[in-house]
Design an enzyme around this catalytic site. Structure first.
Site, PDB file in Angstrom:
ATOM      1  N   GLU A  16      12.511  -4.160   3.863  1.00 28.32           N
ATOM      2  CA  GLU A  16      12.012  -5.181   2.940  1.00 28.32           C
ATOM      3  C   GLU A  16      13.063  -6.267   2.723  1.00 28.32           C
ATOM      4  O   GLU A  16      12.729  -7.418   2.445  1.00 28.32           O
ATOM      5  CB  GLU A  16      11.619  -4.538   1.599  1.00 28.32           C
ATOM      6  CG  GLU A  16      10.711  -5.418   0.747  1.00 28.32           C
ATOM      7  CD  GLU A  16      10.102  -4.690  -0.432  1.00 28.32           C
ATOM      8  OE1 GLU A  16       8.932  -4.284  -0.337  1.00 28.32           O
ATOM      9  OE2 GLU A  16      10.793  -4.520  -1.456  1.00 28.32           O
ATOM     10  N   HIS A  73      13.656  19.486  15.905  1.00 27.52           N
ATOM     11  CA  HIS A  73      12.474  20.128  16.497  1.00 27.52           C
ATOM     12  C   HIS A  73      11.276  19.185  16.483  1.00 27.52           C
ATOM     13  O   HIS A  73      10.134  19.630  16.610  1.00 27.52           O
ATOM     14  CB  HIS A  73      12.166  21.421  15.743  1.00 27.52           C
ATOM     15  CG  HIS A  73      13.263  22.427  15.860  1.00 27.52           C
ATOM     16  ND1 HIS A  73      13.309  23.372  16.859  1.00 27.52           N
ATOM     17  CD2 HIS A  73      14.395  22.601  15.123  1.00 27.52           C
ATOM     18  CE1 HIS A  73      14.409  24.104  16.718  1.00 27.52           C
ATOM     19  NE2 HIS A  73      15.084  23.657  15.677  1.00 27.52           N
ATOM     20  N   LYS A 101      -1.688  -8.417  -0.728  1.00 28.78           N
ATOM     21  CA  LYS A 101      -2.135  -8.277  -2.123  1.00 28.78           C
ATOM     22  C   LYS A 101      -3.179  -9.334  -2.468  1.00 28.78           C
ATOM     23  O   LYS A 101      -4.188  -9.042  -3.113  1.00 28.78           O
ATOM     24  CB  LYS A 101      -0.942  -8.395  -3.083  1.00 28.78           C
ATOM     25  CG  LYS A 101      -0.022  -7.198  -3.069  1.00 28.78           C
ATOM     26  CD  LYS A 101       0.866  -7.122  -4.304  1.00 28.78           C
ATOM     27  CE  LYS A 101       1.937  -8.163  -4.322  1.00 28.78           C
ATOM     28  NZ  LYS A 101       2.955  -7.934  -5.353  1.00 28.78           N
TER      29      LYS A 101
END
EC number: 5.3.1.9
Length: 549
Positions: free
Chosen positions: A355, A386, A514
């Protein structure tokens, strides 16, 4: 703070030539030529932290040229600008002063000619008083019972930092149960509410404006749930507190503004855990431990602002990152903590870095023609071994890695920690030096097998090595050392932003989605078919409406 295109500097041109000389040099060669490499390419931070950057594709000449780049981009001036309260977040006309929140020296720090430290200390004192009342049981809920559970409702910086720190410092926690709700998906709040009792739960609503969609949606759902049990709205004040600056909206919600904890516009969300946003941390580990967290960060702030660049840990890590990102073309960095308590650390700095430095426009307003912030990801060891280490070891992409581990564990069960640390040490060795065909064939001979008959499988067992890593070894994960480690990464990100000529402290990239969501929301209220968007978005919305009924 100056606006300098790094690619136009003499240092960048020199680095490009140097890269041509270095691109085929291996880490194994560098160690073979210099038996003293570890001592030359490692540094300590007090007796708390060792940073080993020797397993990188760098020489002393590489670092000298990278330091020249930092000088040409006026990193020293930029550091002074930030610490002095200059408004270096120019797109929002704000100072950037998370360092003031942990300024344990209390030296005045000025914004617009006003010392911010008295206000910082007043909020800290208020957090102390409030937290002590909750932790001690002096604060009572609406039925006279003490608080047992705290639910932090926030998103982004109001969630990631507090959640990461409370998990990392779980060995220091008290009796209070901590819960975090961030996602606007109702499942998140619903599942948390199943675990708590309205009579003994405190909600912290973390939103500077008290208008953040996700946070306020969750806060109102929590309030509705609470009032189903409590009945009278006057009881809200005993069970809700606000981390906000919007006194009017906080009061209208039913929260006593005496329990509103303020912070300032010079505190960026992803740098806010040091502020009132850290109230959940205080409630989890106690105020004294929170002060230790601040003190560790302040110690790193002093190191960053006063240590020459050649020995400055955040600067060194930042420059090495630029070397890979901008010259080798590495697109990602992995953060790999070998400590289960640190399981949210990579996610926290995924936001912290991406960000901050995920920008394609420079500080002059021009589109850049070079790489900016890397993709950050990671998981705790040994789980990652793994899962995705296969690609790091034998894939076609360069993934520089930071390995982080404590020498002393909080849980000395049997030989668990020795096994964990043996993997920590082994992975960086394996990534650096690999395993040659000759070694693979010799292993077969040692097993009594003829390598010639197994020629078809030998290539798959070869490890090229030459994969770069940093190792950060902490003495122990304490509030102080964690504070220092977080600040180390914060300043690394800032340093890279300065050199890459981008604004690290705004985040306009979160806005468009938004805006469009606010436009789409009313369209979802009824069953009418939508045709106001592109065919893909229309198709998705209309199928959603058809399926929901």
């Amino acid at each position: 703070m100056k606006n300098i295109n790094p690619t136009q500097t003499a240092a960048w041109q020199a680095l490009q030539k140097h890269f041509d000389e270095m691109k085929d040099v291996t880490i194994a060669d560098l160690f073979a030529k210099d038996g003293d490499r570890f001592s030359k390419f490692s540094a300590t931070f007090g007796d708390q932290m060792l940073v080993d950057y020797s397993k990188n594709r760098i020489t002393e000449e590489t670092l000298a040229k990278l330091q020249d780049l930092a000088k040409e981009c006026d990193l020293a001036g930029a550091i002074k600008s930030m610490f002095s309260g200059e408004k270096i977040n120019r797109t929002e006309n704000r100072a950037v002063l998370h360092v003031a929140l942990r300024n344990r020296s209390n030296t005045p720090i000025l914004v617009d000619g006003k010392d911010v430290m008295p206000e910082v200390n007043a909020v800290l004192e208020k957090m102390k008083t409030f937290s002590e009342a909750i932790i001690s049981g002096e604060w009572k809920g609406y039925t006279g019972k003490a608080i047992t559970d705290v639910v932090n409702i926030g998103i982004g910086g109001s969630d990631l930092g507090p959640y990461m720190v409370t998990e990392a410092l779980r060995p220091y926690k008290n009796h209070l149960n901590m819960h975090f709700v961030s996602n606007v998906d109702g499942t998140h709040i619903a599942e948390v509410l199943k675990k708590v009792n309205p009579e003994t739960t405190l909600f912290l609503v973390a939103s500077k404006t008290f208008t953040t969609q996700e946070t306020m949606t969750n806060a109102h759902s929590a309030r509705d749930w609470f009032l189903k049990a409590a009945g009278d709205e006057k009881h809200v004040a005993k069970h809700f507190a606000a981390l906000s600056t919007n006194a009017k909206a906080v009061g209208e919600f039913g929260i006593d503004t005496a329990n509103m904890f303020e912070f300032w516009d010079w505190v960026g969300g992803r740098y806010s855990l040091w502020s009132a946003i850290g109230l959940s941390i205080v409630l989890s580990i106690g105020f004294d431990n929170f002060v230790e967290l601040l003190s560790g960060a302040h110690a790193m702030d002093k190191h960053f602002s006063t240590t020459p660049a050649e020995k400055n840990l955040p600067v060194l890590l930042a420059l090495i990152g630029i070397w890979y990102n901008n010259f080798f073309g590495a697109e990602t960095e992995a953060i790999l903590p070998y400590d289960q308590y640190m399981h949210r650390f990579a996610a926290y700095f995924q936001q912290g870095n991406m960000e901050s430095n995920g920008k394609y426009v420079d500080r002059n307003g021009n589109v850049v023609d070079y790489q900016t912030g890397p993709i950050i990801w990671g998981e705790p060891g040994t789980n990652g071994q793994h899962a995705f280490y296969q690609l790091i070891h034998q894939g076609t992409k360069m993934v520089p890695c930071d390995f982080i581990a404590p020498a002393i564990t909080h849980n000395p069960l049997s030989d668990h920690h020795q096994k964990l640390l043996s993997n920590f040490f082994a992975q960086t060795e394996a990534l650096a030096f690999g395993k040659s065909r000759e070694v693979v064939e010799q292993e077969y001979r040692d097993q009594g097998k003829d390598p010639a008959t197994l020629d078809y499988v030998v290539p798959f067992k070869v490890f090229e090595g030459n994969r770069p890593t940093n190792s950060i070894l902490l003495r122990e994960i304490t509030p102080f050392s964690l504070g220092a480690l977080i600040a180390l990464y914060e300043h690394k990100i800032f340093t890279q932003g300065v050199i890459l000529n981008i604004f690290t402290f705004d985040q306009w990239g979160v806005e468009l989605g938004k805006q469009l969501a606010n436009r789409i929301l009313p369209e979802l209220k009824d069953g009418k078919e939508i045709s106001s968007h592109d065919s893909s978005t229309n198709g998705l919305i209309n199928r959603y409406k058809a399926w929901r009924g």
